[in-house]
Design an enzyme around this catalytic site. Structure first.
Site, PDB file in Angstrom:
ATOM      1  CE  LYS A   1      81.550  -1.813  -2.668  1.00 38.34           C
ATOM      2  NZ  LYS A   1      82.753  -0.878  -2.773  1.00 38.34           N
TER       3      LYS A   1
ATOM      4  N   GLY B   1      77.468   6.617   1.915  1.00 39.82           N
ATOM      5  CA  GLY B   1      78.409   7.188   0.961  1.00 39.82           C
ATOM      6  C   GLY B   1      77.955   8.555   0.499  1.00 39.82           C
ATOM      7  CB  SER B   2      79.068  10.617  -2.326  1.00 37.47           C
ATOM      8  OG  SER B   2      78.711   9.865  -3.477  1.00 37.47           O
ATOM      9  CB  THR B   3      74.470  13.357  -1.827  1.00 36.84           C
ATOM     10  OG1 THR B   3      74.440  13.575  -0.404  1.00 36.84           O
ATOM     11  CG2 THR B   3      73.100  13.693  -2.400  1.00 36.84           C
TER      12      THR B   3
ATOM     13  CB  ALA C   1      77.285   7.070  -4.647  1.00 35.09           C
TER      14      ALA C   1
ATOM     15  CD  GLU D   1      75.397   8.160   7.195  1.00 31.93           C
ATOM     16  OE1 GLU D   1      75.561   9.318   6.735  1.00 31.93           O
ATOM     17  OE2 GLU D   1      76.321   7.453   7.604  1.00 31.93           O
TER      18      GLU D   1
ATOM     19  CB  CYS E   1      78.883  11.855   6.664  1.00 31.87           C
ATOM     20  SG  CYS E   1      78.496  10.631   7.940  1.00 31.87           S
TER      21      CYS E   1
ATOM     22  CD  GLU F   1      80.081  15.101   2.777  1.00 36.21           C
ATOM     23  OE1 GLU F   1      79.927  14.708   3.939  1.00 36.21           O
ATOM     24  OE2 GLU F   1      79.613  14.495   1.782  1.00 36.21           O
TER      25      GLU F   1
END
Length: 477
Positions: free
Chosen positions: A175, A227-229, A231, A249, A283, A383
Site C-alpha cells: 500500500k 511512517g509516523s509514530t 500512525a 519503522e 526520518c 519531528e
C-alpha cells in the site's frame, strides 16, 4: 502527462472499483503531472484474496529459496536498468532534489545486495546438534504481508519490505501513498516484468482510511509499516488485537553531537547531508545539533554559512540542494513549526517562515536554523520533517549523552570527533538504533530500526530478512 487508470492487483493491471482518477500535481509549481487510479476497500479485498490464494495454494512459498533469490535478482537488475527513470520521476513527483534521487540508486543496489546475500547464506532448514532426540529448525514464510509505506522515499521504503518478504516466500500487498502513485506504478511495471506467479504481489495507491482497512483485514498475517509514530501506535494496537506479526519503522528526532575536538571543516559539510537529506523529509535526519558551550557560537556561525549557501529550487536542476515539500499541507506544517520556534524563544539565525522569492507557486521552505534552543522546546522534541535545524549547547560529555537520550525517539544519530575511539565510546552510550561516526554512511548489512518510539523490529540484511519468517521446530525420536 502520465495516466494510470488501472491498479496492479495480484500481478496484473485491473480496473479499479472507483473509476475516478486522482490528479497528481508538481510540488515545484503545481502543474498537473498525471492522473492515477486509487484503491478502495473493495480493491483491498481482491488483492488480499489473490495474495491469500497464492500463498495457500500457489507455488511461490513452496519454491526452493534459490528460485526466489533468482526472481528477486531479476527485479533488482530491472530496477538498475531503469535507475535514471526512477530517480527523475521521484524528483518530479516528490520534490526530492535530483542529487538525492540519483545518489539513492546506489543505495538501492546496496540494499538489495545485502538482502540477497543474507538469503543465500541463511540456513532455511538446519539440524540442531546434541540431545536425546533430533530436532530440525525450519524458517518458513509468515503468509500474507501488508506493507504500508510513506511518501518521502518510496522506492527505498517499498523495497526494504518487498525484497525480504518475497525472499522468505511471503505474498505481499504493498500500500503506497497517493502522492507516489506514478512512481510506484513504475515499480509495479518492473514487478510485472519480473514474472512472479499470479497473486504474489499487488501495488495499491490508497488513502489512510483504505490503509487501515488493509491493516485490519483478517486475511493479512503480518504488517510491515514505515511512517509516523502516531500512525505506528494505531497500527500496533490493531495488530495486537488480532495477534498479527508487526514491524514498525517510525519517526526520529536524531542528535548529531559535536564533541569538543570535532573538526568543523569536516563536520559542517557532513551535516549538510546527514541533517538535510531529501529536503529534511527523512526520518534519519540528524536535526538536533549538540555543540559544546565553549564552541557554541563558532558552530552556529559555521552552520549559518552552510545553510545560506544551499540552493533552493527546481528539484530537477542538478545544482539544487533543497527542493519543495511534497505537498502544500507539509509545507504549512513546517512553516508553522518555524513560527512556533520563534514563539518559544529560540533565536532565529537564518531562514524563517517566508517562502523563498520566486517560488511561491511551489511547496517551498527556506532552510532555517535556530540557536539558543533548550531540549524541552517543541522544535527540539517533535519531528518537523523539513529543512529546519536546532543547535543545543551542552557543558560536558555526560550532559551531551543526557540531552541526546532525552527524547521519545531513538532512530538515528551521529558523533563527530578527531579521536575515533572517543567517538565510538560516546556512540555506545546513545540509545538509538543507528549511530554514525564522523559522517559515515549507514550500511545495509547491519540492522536498521529504532529504540523507544522509533519503532519495533529491524530492516536490512540478515536481521531484516528474518523479520519475515516463522520458526518451526520438528523433533524426531
Amino acid at each position: 502527462m502520465i495516466t494510470d487508470d488501472k491498479l496492479f492487483l495480484g500481478g496484473s493491471w485491473t480496473k479499479p472499483s472507483d473509476p475516478h482518477l486522482l490528479d497528481i500535481t508538481s510540488p515545484h509549481d503545481g502543474s498537473l503531472l498525471g492522473r492515477a487510479a486509487q484503491a478502495l476497500p473493495a480493491d483491498i479485498d481482491r488483492a488480499v484474496a489473490a495474495a491469500r490464494k497464492a500463498f495457500d495454494e500457489g507455488p511461490w512459498p513452496r519454491l526452493a529459496p534459490a528460485d526466489r533469490i533468482a526472481a528477486v535478482r531479476r527485479l533488482t537488475e530491472l530496477r538498475k536498468a531503469h535507475a535514471a527513470e526512477i530517480a527523475d520521476l521521484t524528483s518530479t513527483e516528490n520534490g526530492s532534489a535530483r542529487w538525492f534521487t540519483h545518489a539513492g540508486q546506489t543505495g538501492l543496489t546496496r540494499q538489495a545486495d545485502a538482502y540477497l546475500k543474507a538469503a543465500e547464506e541463511l540456513a532455511w532448514e538446519e539440524a540442531l546438534p546434541g540431545g536425546p532426540q533430533r530436532s530440525i529448525v525450519r524458517r518458513e514464510p509468515i503468509g500474507v504481508v501488508a506493507a504500508v509505506i510513506p511518501w518521502n522515499s518510496p522506492f527505498s521504503a517499498a523495497l526494504a519490505k518487498v525484497l525480504p518478504a518475497l525472499l522468505a516466500g511471503n505474498t505481499v500487498v504493498l500500500k503506497v501513498s497517493p502522492e507516489n502513485s506514478l512512481t510506484m506504478n513504475l515499480l509495479a511495471r518492473l514487478l510485472e516484468e519480473t514474472g512472479l506467479p499470479e497473486g504474489v504481489i499487488s501495488v495499491l495507491p490508497a488513502d489512510r482510511e483504505t490503509s487501515e482497512y488493509l491493516v485490519r483485514h483478517p486475511g493479512v498475517d503480518k504488517i510491515a509499516f514505515t511512517g509516523s509514530t502516531a500512525a505506528g501506535r494505531r497500527i500496533a494496537s490493531l495488530a495486537g488485537a488480532q495477534l498479527k506479526r508487526v514491524s514498525l519503522e517510525l519517526g526520529g528526532k536524531s542528535a548529531a553531537v559535536l564533541l569538543p575536538d570535532a573538526d568543523l571543516d569536516a563536520a559542517v559539510p557532513g551535516l549538510k547531508f546527514g541533517s538535510l537529506l531529501n529536503n529534511g523529509e527523512a526520518c534519519i535526519a540528524q536535526t538536533r545539533i549538540l555543540a559544546p558551550r565553549d564552541r557554541y557560537e563558532e558552530v552556529v556561525a559555521a552552520l549559518k554559512e552552510m545553510m545560506e549557501s544551499l540552493r533552493v529550487g527546481d528539484p530537477a536542476d542538478e545544482h539544487t540542494f533543497i527542493g519543495p515539500m511534497v505537498r502544500r499541507g507539509q509545507q504549512q506544517r513546517v512553516l508553522d513549526y518555524i513560527r512556533l520556534g520563534v514563539e518559544e524563544g529560540a533565536r532565529l539565525v537564518t531562514g524563517g517562515p517566508e517562502v523563498p522569492a520566486g517560488l511561491e507557486n511551489g511547496h517551498y521552505v527556506t532552510p532555517t536554523l535556530f540557536a539558543d534552543v533548550d531540549n524541552s522546546m517543541r522544535i527540539a522534541r517533535e519531528e518537523i520533517f523539513g529543512p529546519v535545524l536546532v543547535v543545543i549547547p551542552y557543558d560536558t560529555e555526560d550532559d551531551a549523552v543526557r540531552i541526546a537520550n532525552e527524547s521519545e525517539y531513538g532512530l538515528s544519530g551521529g558523533v563527530w570527533s578527531a579521536d575515533e575511539a572517543r567517538a565510538l565510546a560516546f556512540a555506545r552510550r546513545i540509545r538509538t538504533g543507528t549511530v554514525t561516526v564522523n559522517g559515515a554512511s549507514i550500511g545495509f548489512d547491519g540492522p536498521f530500526g529504532g529504540f523507544k518510539s522509533s519503532g519495533i523490529g529491524r530492516e536490512y540484511g540478515a536481521v531484516g530478512l528474518t523479520q519475515y519468517v516463522e520458526y518451526k521446530t520438528v523433533t524426531l525420536q
